[in-house]
Design an enzyme around this catalytic site. Structure first.
Site, PDB file in Angstrom:
ATOM      1  N   PRO A 141       0.271  -1.246   0.157  1.00  0.00           N
ATOM      2  CG  PRO A 141      -0.421  -0.934   1.894  1.00  0.00           C
ATOM      3  CD  PRO A 141       0.978  -2.048   1.153  1.00  0.00           C
ATOM      4  CD  GLU A 159       5.975  -1.004  10.599  1.00  0.00           C
ATOM      5  OE1 GLU A 159       5.463  -0.673  11.674  1.00  0.00           O
ATOM      6  OE2 GLU A 159       6.772  -1.984  10.051  1.00  0.00           O
ATOM      7  CE  LYS A 175       9.302  -5.457  15.234  1.00  0.00           C
ATOM      8  NZ  LYS A 175      10.864  -6.014  14.528  1.00  0.00           N
TER       9      LYS A 175
END
Length: 341
Positions: A141, A159, A175
């Site tokens: 994204p 992220e 994570k």
């Protein structure tokens, strides 16, 4: 040239090209303009935000791109060749650093450290074609390509560091990485690490949040990408803080440092022989008081034929050295596939 994925705007993961009306460089978060545009923040700003001097090169700490018109970007990529040169930390050196980190954890100095290696390449072909190939191999994204002529940045980040819409701010720290969903779902080590980083982001957001508004929205959510699975959690808050104030209180991203953050950054700088520069910084758009910033993971930058890519893993007490190296290599696979190592 600035080409970005629509994920920055909550749109489908297609590519868009922005007209560049100007480029400015800054060295302090306190000096950045209040204009709309695209920003890139170097990890080296840790010296300003948490008071820990880290290795850095002569690359600008802050890049501000004034943007104009936007249009969809459709182009097929031409062939490119990446020639592997070296690791800043090869397998043997990486495994040794993991052992050193585990000793620091055992002594109670830190609880988790994100350790990375830098991979040097020679590039034969155009950087834009490399970016397009990277994006087609693994769509994410927050992918973008920024060409400043003197140097370029390629990111395939998935992220979200921070997104602000109105008075709501959201972070989705990642994570946990695996090639198999079930393995990731059952991995207690990854879940413990994810929870640790989530708590750090809750703490960071509490510094700029309205009292009592910090809350966890998602826990241990798994996303599938073409070469791997990733686990993230989501924390949100209400805030009336300004852009610079938010960054000064939350940067660098907790997911790429460790816990506690300041001590983790100090140890990282001792163990990693390379400057991170833009890797583990953040980048994205500011539009009035709203903004979207990605964590600069899966990121490379370079000049002409020289190219530097980075990858790492989070080390906790029960980390297995060989597994951490395998995880590090898995994060390179969409960019360059190693036949050995």
């Amino acid at each position: 040239m600035l080409v970005v994925c629509g994920g920055f705007f909550d749109k489908p993961w297609k590519l868009y090209q922005f007209q560049i009306k100007g480029i400015e460089f800054y060295s302090s978060l306190k000096d950045i303009p209040k204009e709309n545009g695209f920003f890139v923040f170097s990890y080296s700003l840790s010296a300003e935000t948490i008071g820990v001097k880290v290795k850095s090169s002569d690359l600008p700490k802050i890049i501000f791109v004034k943007i104009g018109e936007v249009k969809e970007f459709n182009k097929t990529y031409e062939p490119v060749i990446l020639e592997f040169v070296s690791f800043s930390l090869n397998k043997e050196a990486y495994l040794q650093r993991v052992k050193e980190i585990k000793r620091e954890i055992e002594k109670g100095v830190v609880y988790q450290i994100n350790l990375s290696t830098k991979i040097d390449f020679f590039l034969e072909g155009q950087p834009l074609d490399l970016f397009l190939k990277f994006f087609q191999t693994q769509k994410t994204p927050y992918a973008f390509f920024l060409d400043l002529k003197d140097f370029f940045i390629i990111s395939g980040s998935m992220e979200l560091f921070l997104q602000k819409r109105g008075d709501t701010i959201v972070s989705k720290p990642i994570k946990g990485t695996a090639k198999n969903r079930k393995i990731l779902e059952e991995n207690l080590k990854d879940k413990a690490e994810n929870l640790m980083i989530l708590d750090m982001m809750r703490n960071d957001l509490s510094k700029i949040a309205m009292v009592g508004t910090v809350e966890v929205k998602e826990l241990f959510k798994i996303e599938e990408y073409s070469t791997l699975f990733q686990m993230h959690s989501t924390v949100s808050a209400k805030t009336n803080a300004k852009f610079e104030e938010i960054l000064l209180n939350t940067f660098p991203p907790a997911s790429v440092t460790g816990a506690p953050k300041k001590k983790a950054v100090e140890i990282i700088d001792l163990l990693e022989p390379h400057p991170r520069d833009y890797y583990c910084g953040c980048a994205g758009f500011r539009l009035e008081d709203d903004f979207t910033l990605s964590v600069l993971i899966r990121t490379a930058f370079g000049t002409k034929e020289k190219l530097f890519y980075f990858a790492g893993s989070g080390i906790v007490y029960d980390s297995q050295e060989e597994e951490e190296w395998k995880e590090t290599l898995s994060k390179i696979q969409a960019f360059y596939s190693f036949s050995s190592y």
